[in-house]
Design a protein around this motif. Structure first.
Motif, PDB file in Angstrom:
ATOM      1  N   LEU A 154       2.175   4.234   1.447  1.00 29.32           N
ATOM      2  CA  LEU A 154       2.264   4.797   2.798  1.00 29.32           C
ATOM      3  C   LEU A 154       3.546   5.607   2.906  1.00 29.32           C
ATOM      4  N   PRO A 155       3.644   6.489   3.882  1.00 33.36           N
ATOM      5  CA  PRO A 155       4.863   7.303   3.992  1.00 33.36           C
ATOM      6  C   PRO A 155       6.068   6.470   4.406  1.00 33.36           C
TER       7      PRO A 155
ATOM      8  N   LYS B 163       8.134  13.875   5.616  1.00 34.88           N
ATOM      9  CA  LYS B 163       7.572  15.171   6.020  1.00 34.88           C
ATOM     10  C   LYS B 163       6.993  15.851   4.786  1.00 34.88           C
ATOM     11  N   LYS B 164       5.791  16.360   4.917  1.00 42.69           N
ATOM     12  CA  LYS B 164       5.232  17.157   3.823  1.00 42.69           C
ATOM     13  C   LYS B 164       5.994  18.466   3.711  1.00 42.69           C
TER      14      LYS B 164
ATOM     15  N   GLY C  51       1.851  13.602  -0.410  1.00 39.23           N
ATOM     16  CA  GLY C  51       1.497  13.036   0.884  1.00 39.23           C
ATOM     17  C   GLY C  51       0.011  12.805   1.070  1.00 39.23           C
ATOM     18  N   LYS C  52      -0.804  13.673   0.537  1.00 34.36           N
ATOM     19  CA  LYS C  52      -2.223  13.562   0.852  1.00 34.36           C
ATOM     20  C   LYS C  52      -2.910  12.406   0.121  1.00 34.36           C
ATOM     21  N   PHE C  53      -2.170  11.713  -0.724  1.00 31.05           N
ATOM     22  CA  PHE C  53      -2.752  10.557  -1.399  1.00 31.05           C
ATOM     23  C   PHE C  53      -2.408   9.237  -0.715  1.00 31.05           C
ATOM     24  N   MET C  54      -1.753   9.326   0.448  1.00 34.60           N
ATOM     25  CA  MET C  54      -1.234   8.108   1.079  1.00 34.60           C
ATOM     26  C   MET C  54      -2.282   7.350   1.878  1.00 34.60           C
ATOM     27  N   VAL C  55      -3.358   6.962   1.209  1.00 35.37           N
ATOM     28  CA  VAL C  55      -4.353   6.083   1.814  1.00 35.37           C
ATOM     29  C   VAL C  55      -5.128   5.402   0.687  1.00 35.37           C
TER      30      VAL C  55
ATOM     31  N   MET D  61      -2.313   1.647  -4.062  1.00 40.10           N
ATOM     32  CA  MET D  61      -1.245   0.657  -4.095  1.00 40.10           C
ATOM     33  C   MET D  61      -0.046   1.235  -4.848  1.00 40.10           C
TER      34      MET D  61
ATOM     35  N   ALA E  94       0.846  -1.184   0.000  1.00 45.69           N
ATOM     36  CA  ALA E  94       0.000   0.000   0.000  1.00 45.69           C
ATOM     37  C   ALA E  94       0.882   1.234   0.000  1.00 45.69           C
TER      38      ALA E  94
END
Lengths: 394, 394, 394, 394
Positions: free
Chosen positions: A331-332, A337-338, A348-352, A355, A329
């Motif tokens: 994930l950071p 750090k953003k 960063g804001k797409f990390m959910v 894949m 998946a």
């Protein structure tokens, strides 16, 4: 953006000209009508890509750093902004395909204007490292959109019942001969970009240790012929190979083959950028979703690699034909750090719920490929040039 | 199609040329990009209108009646068919806006080809009455699409944040002076088209008796100024004036004004084909849904006319600026019979859940207006040039 | 409510007791679990019907006219209000089925309390005509809900895979022998309720003239056997018989038979309130939508009657087994005026996009049937006991 | 199921009786009406939980291993199956709440029957290890559903405007005093269940090495008071703290507080199983989604732990009050293999697009808690008793 980029202004100018020309070259075979459409939410109109990449340089370089520069057309911020919430109201994404104006000609005029001003700026202004980094980010951003341009053009033309040819001589990929799998011993490895030379994105930075058990990974991508075996064995009709979400996706959308495949006279064909043709059994399978990649691996009794496994093994196999789905998946990385401000919205804001894909594809800009690059899509996406590589001892 | 049309071939040729030219003239101010879009399902791309009206002549005249004629491009049947289920598979309606090909140039070439063949056909073939009727149906069909072209162009341009001007000199409508209402005495009247001269559609045929009680009807349409009073009195915020369905529509879509209206600096403006401008208080209100017309009448303590009342009274007032909503649902006239075959799908199958509009609008082809004409739309539609006329003694 | 009702208090008390008991009798065969569900938005939970009809008397009679009466539970206004926007916030309709409390026992206690108070009120208070009218409206309202109770109970049990029996001895309807069609000569007739005796709703009031051409209408309803011919002739597979909206409804929902029909071992069965059984060929077809009634008539080469035709002819045939779809949209009669206040929301606001049904059904309260009664539903509704009667000379 | 479980038959009988009784005890405070509802797709009706856990023992133990056992009611397989595609057609999940039958009484009779047969089976049959494992799986499965029963009961009662009390004495959780954070040094650690004693699920098995950099983690969960600071600082109104998907979820659903929170007279209250009450500032925040947990951490300038970090550190802090969101997507452990057959559908097929939660909650069965347990939900879920623990040196 703390890492140092040691490039001269003149090198940056060369790169700028080169990247910007490439985008326009990609669009040369298009009719004006092809520039305007957005047949699904994932696909953006080509003229929007051309405008949006230009807006990036105007907004983040010229308006912020070039004294006295005024916006070419203040409404273009509204029209060509994408997902940067901090830069003002934007058109909701699905509406991009409802805008006939600005026209294609006007978009090219906008590009020309910004390119001229960028040239004036670059030849007149000493650039500190942060500024260099930002320009190089803009160029890499445009290279990403070059790949999207090609995937989106393929979707626009490939969903037209007339199946128009984009480029008759588009390259043919043939499979190299099968070779031995690659075996990686157990150990603590380092992955991630060490940020020492060249450009990289924030999401791949932070070289860090991971522990990996021993594994073997295929030297080659899965071919159309191998994927056809899965199809002919009823792979799309047996829930046992699928995630619950994947099975629902198959049922709801009536999926029975990769994107662009059509059965004609009982023989599988597909749309390619060179037109409609019989499926080539030797080519690596393309345009499959993560759900399909997983189900295929499941049917084979194995699994996809994690992104750490992929990166560690990537020194020993050829890659670059397909974006390759991993079992990881998005994930950071440790210590991620953003960035501050709008640029921080980049990744960063797409990390959910997405894949990771590794590698690059036949339509990726060549100097834009590196084995630390982390691409990411929702598990149902398949309009990208995606493919499958398997772990061999699951 | 039993009614007799006594027109000569040469008159038909003249009409054919004239109607066909008019469609192209309507599109002259467009950019190529404007031809391609379908921003909502109701609106079709202008190039589709141009192709579809051409396909009508090719399919129903040339392919059926012109010996040895072969389809210009067999795939065009798939692309330009609209709702005629009996003529083969068609693209589902919402997909019209996803087709960049055929290009605008190719559509004009298609028109040119069909026009040349139609000319060859009309100058070489004796036409029986059925054939004449069919050609005249095709021309009236194209005139309907001319009105749709203008409404759809307005929607495409009016929903672009740049508000492009279609035609700077587009006509201004001013309201004539108020005059006495028209009073119609109780009685049995005849309505419907007697099919004696000129063209008419199947849905308006069958002149028949209706009983009407006495009523008075306004000589004039409701103006923007009058509609603004309703708005300022909280008309959109009080459920008491609305149908339950209408109230749900208002809430769900956040409706607070007619289509194309925007409040700028606390003053109402609207998009017109001549551009963005302040609302003219004297012009008849336009682009309201049936729900809004009903709510307005309700607020006024009165009602809309039925279509029979409208037709009987129409000899005594001016009409033709707005399609006027009536209180009548779109239902068959006594004795209505569907035509055989695909032509029979023209009107009858829409006779449920829609409301009748009478009159014509400022963008209706002039020789296409008659007081027996029955237009129809769903109660929420408002992209047509619709307006309001009231009964004065509810 | 201007019409005079000359009934004594004691007669009203008798009627009140009788109607209220009937609702509870209808629910006697239910398990507590059956009272709670709302499987589709159209169907309300039986306990809601029991509470809502009670709330009507509490809100419009006791709270307004019985000195010192206080609400039994102020939150019940929120829970049991239906669509009366003017009486305060209400639960959105689809949420009725999400409330386990108040329990069934509490709802019966609420009924008991309101009944006792109504008895105290009716035996202690002289009633003026308006108040009598309002109480009689409340009783007719509850009788409407008795029919809805039975239709909703049928839906709740008929969509359970265990097909529970509601009432083993529920009446069997057999078809009377075929007889001659009824011929009505051309003329101006009067329809609508003259409001002279007995109860009526606002939507049927205003006896008025209509002109009718000559027509013949069937003496009998269409039977299951006749409907099966339509099915076996491919009626559900041929778009030519359907409205465009109807055809879309058929395709989207995969409709191939009336509601509650299931093919078992190649023979058609249906769920009835007496349980699951073979379709009786002699019974009038039931649970068809307007779309299906129209398509059936179309296939027969004829049409449904208008509501005026139905009412004028109804003196000459038996009716009352099925609500009969008409060709008329639900629109106001000439001179229709909404009542003031919440009661005014009863009927008028539904007068768009719905079709009129005439007659009554096997589950309609008997003293609630009259040939001026106007029932109305959206064209896709079929959970009511609907049927088909045809015009014989279309 | 290869791991050895060394328990005697009589111990299994004791556990069986104990677990089965507990489920029924949980339902004791319910009214029959409360057993029937499914207000949202995630929530199942309590009677379904009672039936489904029983069906598990009937299907996988009695029907397969108890000679001559016949299904209690063959239709119950259809009604009480959940997601096991291989055991025959099932009711689609959202339909569970549309079934009033079997009644609650019938479900308890079904439980009684299966319990008696299980007793006969267990007292008469020597059990091999596989069978023991399967029974213990069934008991753990029922314990999972006990937790779901409580969460679902809370949802059913907490979304009723009457806010019924479930259990007046439901436990109050008070926060222990703040203490020092836990610091874990860099190293290769082992996580996962070593399958040596006691029960475990397939998804937690396969103890394996992971490399972890140094980190510090909070000793305590985030309290309501701390979460209120985030709310009062505009946390729900500033996109910068949220994932793009999370922000869309906030906007679309109008989220402004955790689930069950209501502002009354300008003070925050919430529904608890003991009724409606003022928010306790000292209690750990509950009923937040992953999106909210992430946004809160973001606002604090830190992040959530990964599941590996959580497990390694869990030996040094108290846990068990809230399921704690982690930064880890739910993916297979190295070497994960699905079991053969229907049991194999238990966990593996959900390994996409969900996030891992670690720990246990106040409504988790006590002997069902272990620090290797992997719970998982979609990032928007919040009807579980979820909470937040933070990493302190991000």
């Amino acid at each position: 953006m703390s890492h140092t980029i040691t490039v001269s202004n003149s090198l940056i100018i060369d790169q700028y000209i080169n990247v910007r020309k490439t985008s326009e070259k990609i669009c040369e075979p298009l009719e004006i009508e092809d520039y305007v459409l957005q047949p699904i939410a994932d696909v953006s109109p080509p003229k929007w890509h051309l405008g949006h990449t230009t807006w990036f340089f105007e907004t983040f370089i010229l308006l912020k750093h070039f004294k006295d520069y005024e916006a070419y057309n203040p409404q273009y911020n509204f029209v060509f902004n994408s997902y940067y919430e901090s830069v003002g109201a934007r058109i909701i994404r699905v509406d991009r395909g409802n805008l006939s104006r600005p026209t294609v000609t006007q978009v090219y005029e906008y590009r020309k204007h910004v390119d001229q001003e960028m040239n004036r700026f670059l030849t007149s202004t000493p650039l500190d490292d942060d500024l260099k980094s930002l320009i190089i980010l803009g160029l890499n951003h445009e290279q990403q959109h070059q790949e999207l341009l090609l995937t989106d053009i393929k979707y626009i033309l490939g969903n037209n019942p007339l199946f128009p040819v984009y480029n008759i001589s588009s390259k043919i990929i043939t499979k190299s001969k099968p070779s031995s799998p690659i075996k990686i011993p157990e150990g603590v490895y380092k992955i991630g970009n060490d940020d020492k030379d060249g450009f990289n994105f924030d999401n791949e930075r932070g070289r860090h240790k991971v522990y990996l058990p021993e594994f073997s990974i295929a030297n080659e991508l899965i071919s159309n012929a191998e994927y056809l075996e899965f199809m002919e064995d009823g792979g799309y009709a047996n829930f046992i190979y699928w995630h619950a979400d994947g099975w629902e996706w198959v049922k709801k959308n009536g999926i029975t083959a990769p994107l662009y495949w059509h059965k004609v006279d009982d023989k599988w064909h597909y749309y390619t950028l060179s037109g409609f043709q019989a499926v080539d059994p030797e080519s690596p399978v393309c345009h499959v979703s993560y759900y399909e990649a997983f189900a295929f691996a499941s049917w084979k009794g194995t699994r996809l690699p994690t992104e750490a496994e992929w990166e560690v093994a990537s020194y020993y196999f050829n890659w670059g034909k397909r974006w390759e789905w991993t079992e990881s998946a998005y994930l950071p990385y440790p210590g991620f750090k953003k960035e501050k401000g709008a640029i921080g919205e980049y990744n960063g804001k797409f990390m959910v719920s997405q894949m990771v894909l590794r590698g690059a594809s036949e339509v990726t800009s060549k100097d834009h490929s590196r084995n630390t690059y982390r691409n990411f899509f929702y598990p149902s996406a398949r309009w990208q040039f995606t493919g499958i590589r398997l772990i061999l001892n699951p």
